[in-house]
Design a protein around this motif. Structure first.
Motif, short mmCIF file in Angstrom:
data_model
loop_
_atom_site.label_atom_id
_atom_site.label_comp_id
_atom_site.label_asym_id
_atom_site.label_seq_id
_atom_site.Cartn_x
_atom_site.Cartn_y
_atom_site.Cartn_z
N THR A 174 -99.80 -39.18 33.32
CA THR A 174 -100.29 -38.34 32.21
C THR A 174 -101.78 -38.05 32.29
O THR A 174 -102.32 -37.41 31.39
N GLY A 175 -102.47 -38.54 33.31
CA GLY A 175 -103.89 -38.25 33.41
C GLY A 175 -104.67 -39.47 33.88
O GLY A 175 -104.11 -40.44 34.39
N THR A 176 -105.98 -39.40 33.71
CA THR A 176 -106.87 -40.47 34.15
C THR A 176 -107.15 -41.42 33.01
O THR A 176 -107.48 -40.99 31.90
N GLY A 177 -107.01 -42.71 33.27
CA GLY A 177 -107.30 -43.72 32.26
C GLY A 177 -108.79 -43.97 32.15
O GLY A 177 -109.57 -43.57 33.03
N ASN A 178 -109.21 -44.64 31.08
CA ASN A 178 -110.64 -44.91 30.89
C ASN A 178 -111.03 -46.30 31.37
O ASN A 178 -112.04 -46.85 30.95
#
Length: 462
Positions: A275-279
């Motif tokens: 779902t995308g890049t984590g922080n």
């Protein structure tokens, strides 16, 4: 309180009603209690209701981690998939053993209108009643008013389930948008807040480098176990669970979302998507992670075990009942606390036999036939000529297959041409090797004259 009974019931009017107490605990996260109270509290409340009404409790049935709203598909219809405890309740009611089923609340008995249909049929058949410690009155599902009250309760419970699912989906969506880690248990290499656990993170970085350098997963798992670098659950590493950890996108700082998806046949499968890049800070770069995924997913990669064979016949001998291969195991400890090796069916444990006597028998048989294998039987000149032709064809076809790959690498042919050519080569190799194998097992072949390909029945082991 008296109940009406079905016709033919030998229970006399006015006799004390017989009750079943049913307590159910819904599936909960690890080490957490259900919001509906624990099983002991449910039983205590139900017992108090029975005592107030003078009912005789004939059995207490408890189920843990059981859902009242699960279902399965049978012949295109959704039917309830309740636990074994509820099946026991239905069995007792059908046999006329009980007059009333008591629970803490009606949502312990049913949570959907689909479940209610089954209960209504059961009540009309047996005359059973439902009672709840935290609800007023007793439900008689054989009457219109009783069914109306039950339908209202089922609709409310079903709506509550749907609202809870909606809240959970919204919460997961907000967590995805925030990019923060949301892990139910601590993953290997990380803390729960997304920071690195240094020793594990460094081991992961080295493992990625080693795997891409063609080091086996088995060797890495063995090294981690020797260093007592265990999984977050305290278990030793094997190739299988190490493979799963290395393929986790979180190691490259990639966020994922998993959900259960219902298939057309009613089965539910878990689907995970990026779902995308984590922080959180990644342990390895995305490029390294993608390279390892491609490497481990390559069907041409040799995944065979590199260790030594531990048992002579494991994976070679087949079970005489189910035809599954046998594997080596260990017997239970006897009185002195000793164990012995044994061969066990890997399919359904149909057979088990001591390994050492069987290994000894097989070795003796092999040695006794060694002289027969060394004999030079009469051969047919035409057969030898054909076998030589097949071997030459095999070498030529293998060389053509290699040449196609080199031509593609040099840009002389495109991918579709290469795949088509390799496909034809593979089909030709399969045909050649099949004929070679058939000839090896034919009666004229040397190995078929009393060797491993012999159809003679071996002597019975002593």
């Amino acid at each position: 309180m008296s109940f009406r009974h079905r016709q033919g019931d030998d229970k006399q009017e006015g006799q004390t009603a017989r009750a079943i107490i049913y307590a159910r605990l819904s599936p909960t996260p690890r080490d957490e209690e259900s919001k509906g109270g624990n099983l002991k509290q449910q039983v205590e409340l139900s017992q108090a209701l029975c005592d107030r009404n003078g009912w005789t409790v004939i059995e207490v049935i408890m189920e843990k981690d059981s859902s009242a709203s699960k279902f399965r598909v049978v012949e295109g219809r959704k039917v309830s998939a309740r636990g074994e405890g509820w099946k026991r309740v239905v069995e007792l009611v059908r046999t006329g053993t009980a007059d009333v089923v008591v629970a803490r609340h009606y949502d312990r008995l049913y949570r959907t209108t689909r479940d209610l249909v089954e209960l209504v049929d059961l009540a009309e058949e047996t005359g059973v009643h439902l009672a709840a410690a935290q609800a007023q009155g007793v439900l008689d599902l054989a009457t219109p008013s009783g069914r109306l009250a039950a339908r209202i309760g089922a609709a409310v419970a079903e709506n509550g389930t749907e609202m809870r699912v909606e809240r959970q989906v919204l919460g997961h969506q907000l967590r995805r948008e925030s990019g923060r880690p949301f892990w139910s248990t601590r993953p290997f290499g990380f803390e729960r807040d997304g920071t690195h656990r240094d020793e594990e993170a460094e081991a992961l970085r080295r493992a990625y480098r080693d795997v891409l350098a063609d080091v086996s997963l088995w060797s890495i798992a063995k090294d981690w176990n020797a260093r007592e670098l265990l999984s977050p659950h305290g278990k030793e590493w094997r190739s299988s669970n190490l493979w799963g950890v290395l393929l986790k996108p979180r190691n490259a700082g990639i966020q994922t979302y998993s959900q259960w998806v219902e298939k057309s046949d009613g089965r539910r499968v878990r689907v995970t998507e990026e779902t995308g890049t984590g922080n959180w800070e990644p342990i390895v770069s995305e490029g390294t992670f993608r390279a390892l995924v491609r490497y481990l997913s390559d069907p041409e990669r040799n995944t065979g075990g590199g260790g030594k064979r531990k048992a002579l016949l494991s994976g070679v001998v087949h079970c005489s009942k189910c035809q599954a291969v046998v594997t080596q195991g260990w017997s239970r400890k006897d009185a002195p606390g000793e164990q012995y090796r044994c061969y066990t069916c890997s399919g359904g444990r149909c057979i088990t036999c001591p390994a050492d006597p069987l290994d000894s028998y097989v070795v003796r048989q092999v040695i006794s036939r060694a002289e027969e294998w060394n004999r030079t039987p009469a051969t047919d000149a035409a057969d030898e000529e054909r076998e030589a032709e097949l071997l030459a064809e095999e070498v030529a076809t293998s060389e053509r297959r290699t040449a196609l790959a080199e031509m593609f690498a040099g840009g002389d042919i495109d991918a579709s041409t290469m795949h088509a050519g390799i496909g034809r080569c593979d089909a030709g190799l399969a045909k050649i090797r099949t004929e070679l194998a058939d000839r090896a097992l034919s009666p004229r072949h040397p190995q078929a004259e009393g060797g491993l390909g012999s159809t003679a029945t071996p002597a019975t082991p002593p």
